[in-house]
Design a protein around this motif. Structure first.
Motif, short mmCIF file in Angstrom:
data_model
loop_
_atom_site.label_atom_id
_atom_site.label_comp_id
_atom_site.label_asym_id
_atom_site.label_seq_id
_atom_site.Cartn_x
_atom_site.Cartn_y
_atom_site.Cartn_z
N ARG A 8 -38.81 51.16 -4.06
CA ARG A 8 -38.94 50.12 -5.02
C ARG A 8 -37.39 50.36 -5.86
O ARG A 8 -36.91 49.47 -6.36
CB ARG A 8 -39.87 50.16 -6.08
N ARG A 9 -37.15 51.55 -6.15
CA ARG A 9 -35.86 51.79 -6.96
C ARG A 9 -34.63 51.30 -6.18
O ARG A 9 -33.74 50.85 -6.49
CB ARG A 9 -35.54 53.36 -6.99
N ASP A 10 -34.84 51.52 -4.55
CA ASP A 10 -33.76 51.24 -3.90
C ASP A 10 -33.49 49.68 -3.80
O ASP A 10 -32.50 49.00 -3.89
CB ASP A 10 -33.85 51.69 -2.45
N LEU A 11 -34.64 48.95 -3.71
CA LEU A 11 -34.58 47.50 -3.88
C LEU A 11 -34.18 46.78 -5.12
O LEU A 11 -33.44 46.01 -4.95
CB LEU A 11 -36.13 47.13 -3.34
N PHE A 13 -32.03 48.39 -6.93
CA PHE A 13 -30.70 48.42 -6.64
C PHE A 13 -29.91 47.58 -6.04
O PHE A 13 -28.89 46.79 -6.53
CB PHE A 13 -30.36 49.90 -6.26
N GLN A 14 -30.53 47.00 -4.97
CA GLN A 14 -29.68 46.21 -4.20
C GLN A 14 -29.98 44.64 -4.65
O GLN A 14 -29.01 43.86 -4.70
CB GLN A 14 -30.67 46.06 -2.71
N LEU A 15 -31.26 44.36 -5.24
CA LEU A 15 -31.30 42.97 -6.07
C LEU A 15 -30.44 42.92 -7.16
O LEU A 15 -29.67 42.00 -7.30
CB LEU A 15 -32.65 42.98 -6.33
N TYR A 16 -30.27 43.98 -8.18
CA TYR A 16 -30.08 43.55 -9.51
C TYR A 16 -28.52 44.29 -9.62
O TYR A 16 -27.46 44.04 -10.41
CB TYR A 16 -30.88 44.08 -10.32
N GLU A 17 -28.01 45.25 -8.84
CA GLU A 17 -26.98 45.78 -8.84
C GLU A 17 -25.88 45.47 -7.98
O GLU A 17 -24.63 45.56 -8.28
CB GLU A 17 -27.02 47.56 -8.97
N VAL A 18 -26.36 45.55 -6.78
CA VAL A 18 -25.37 45.11 -5.68
C VAL A 18 -25.34 43.43 -5.68
O VAL A 18 -24.28 42.71 -5.84
CB VAL A 18 -26.03 45.37 -4.44
N LEU A 19 -26.52 42.58 -5.58
CA LEU A 19 -26.41 41.40 -5.46
C LEU A 19 -26.39 40.47 -6.65
O LEU A 19 -26.49 39.37 -6.80
CB LEU A 19 -27.67 40.95 -4.51
N ASP A 20 -26.87 41.35 -7.83
CA ASP A 20 -26.72 40.64 -9.25
C ASP A 20 -27.50 39.52 -9.39
O ASP A 20 -27.18 38.31 -9.91
CB ASP A 20 -25.19 40.23 -9.71
N THR A 21 -28.85 39.60 -8.72
CA THR A 21 -29.80 38.55 -8.47
C THR A 21 -30.19 37.95 -9.84
O THR A 21 -30.40 36.47 -10.18
CB THR A 21 -31.30 38.94 -7.82
N GLU A 22 -30.12 38.83 -11.10
CA GLU A 22 -30.56 38.04 -12.30
C GLU A 22 -29.77 37.09 -12.91
O GLU A 22 -30.14 36.17 -13.47
CB GLU A 22 -30.86 39.41 -13.19
N THR A 23 -28.62 36.93 -12.34
CA THR A 23 -27.67 35.94 -12.81
C THR A 23 -27.96 34.68 -12.25
O THR A 23 -27.71 33.55 -12.76
CB THR A 23 -26.31 36.14 -12.45
N LEU A 24 -28.87 34.53 -11.26
CA LEU A 24 -29.12 33.15 -10.50
C LEU A 24 -30.03 32.34 -11.55
O LEU A 24 -30.07 31.19 -11.38
CB LEU A 24 -30.09 33.33 -9.45
N ALA A 110 -36.65 37.20 0.31
CA ALA A 110 -36.33 38.31 1.26
C ALA A 110 -36.94 39.68 1.23
O ALA A 110 -37.32 40.32 1.95
CB ALA A 110 -35.00 38.20 1.75
N ALA A 111 -36.59 40.00 -0.25
CA ALA A 111 -37.18 41.12 -0.58
C ALA A 111 -38.81 41.50 -0.55
O ALA A 111 -39.25 42.40 -0.31
CB ALA A 111 -36.45 41.40 -1.94
N SER A 112 -39.44 40.34 -1.04
CA SER A 112 -40.76 40.16 -1.09
C SER A 112 -41.37 40.15 0.40
O SER A 112 -42.33 41.17 0.76
CB SER A 112 -41.36 39.07 -1.67
#
Length: 223
Positions: A8-11, A13-24, A110-112
């Protein structure tokens, strides 16, 4: 069986630190969401995948679906998993609120879905194929087709498939021979043979909607 399907930590990281998903969530389509709702969806996927999918992964390999007296016999756990996925709203997760969906970003979906693939790719194929087939109808289907099929596919009452492969062509879809001939009544007559239709017969739902790949007369070469 490990309790960890995806770290979950890796995920995160990918969602929020790499892809910046929250800005969507700044976009109108996702404005009712937040990182909290995204995390809740991921948490639900992780839980259902562990509790309903991973628990019969090995058993499903040992006890494959069988035709018995004209019907398909399957492990009861497969239907339990499919129903749990559908009831949680994942089949319609990407879709508009008006269609019963959650209007989730593709990155979150995709993450889910990664949890379900990690837990049990065989059982996950049924809802995944249904989502894909429903999307074809949503994009290319006429109003009657959408009204007839979409609500039931997105709710999990119907499943969907992709009838692509043919005996002579294998995975070379450019070489298919199945034909579609238009009629004056506004529909097509389909002639051909398909094999290896994943989810083509099952005992999970009351109806199966088949997307059949075919060529019209004069179609250009290639896929």
């Amino acid at each position: 069986m490990t309790d960890t399907l995806i770290d979950r930590r890796d995920l995160a990281f990918q969602l929020y630190e790499v892809l910046d998903t929250e800005t969507l969530t700044e976009r109108e389509r996702f404005s009712e969401h937040s990182r909290d709702t995204f995390d809740a969806v991921v948490e639900t996927a992780d839980r259902i995948a562990r509790d309903k999918f991973a628990t019969h992964n090995s058993a499903a390999d040992k006890d494959e679906p069988k035709f018995v007296d004209g019907t398909v016999k399957m492990l009861p756990a497969v239907k339990e998993a499919f129903d749990a996925y559908a009831e949680a709203g994942f089949i319609a997760g990407r879709y508009d609120y008006d269609l019963g969906g959650m209007q989730l970003p593709e990155s979150v979906m995709a993450a889910s879905n990664g949890f379900f693939t990690a837990a049990n790719p065989g059982t996950a194929g049924y809802p995944f194929l249904t989502t894909a087939a429903a999307n074809l109808i949503r994009v290319f289907g006429n109003e009657r087709q959408q009204q007839t099929f979409l609500p039931h596919m997105l709710s999990g009452r119907f499943t969907g498939t992709m009838a692509l492969t043919e005996p002579h062509a294998g995975s070379s879809l450019a070489d298919i021979r199945t034909s579609a001939t238009p009629t004056d009544d506004g529909h097509y007559l389909i002639k051909g043979a398909k094999i290896y239709i994943s989810g083509g017969e099952q005992s999970l739902t009351e109806n199966i909607v088949h997307m059949v790949l075919a060529k019209i007369k004069g179609a250009p070469p290639g896929v």
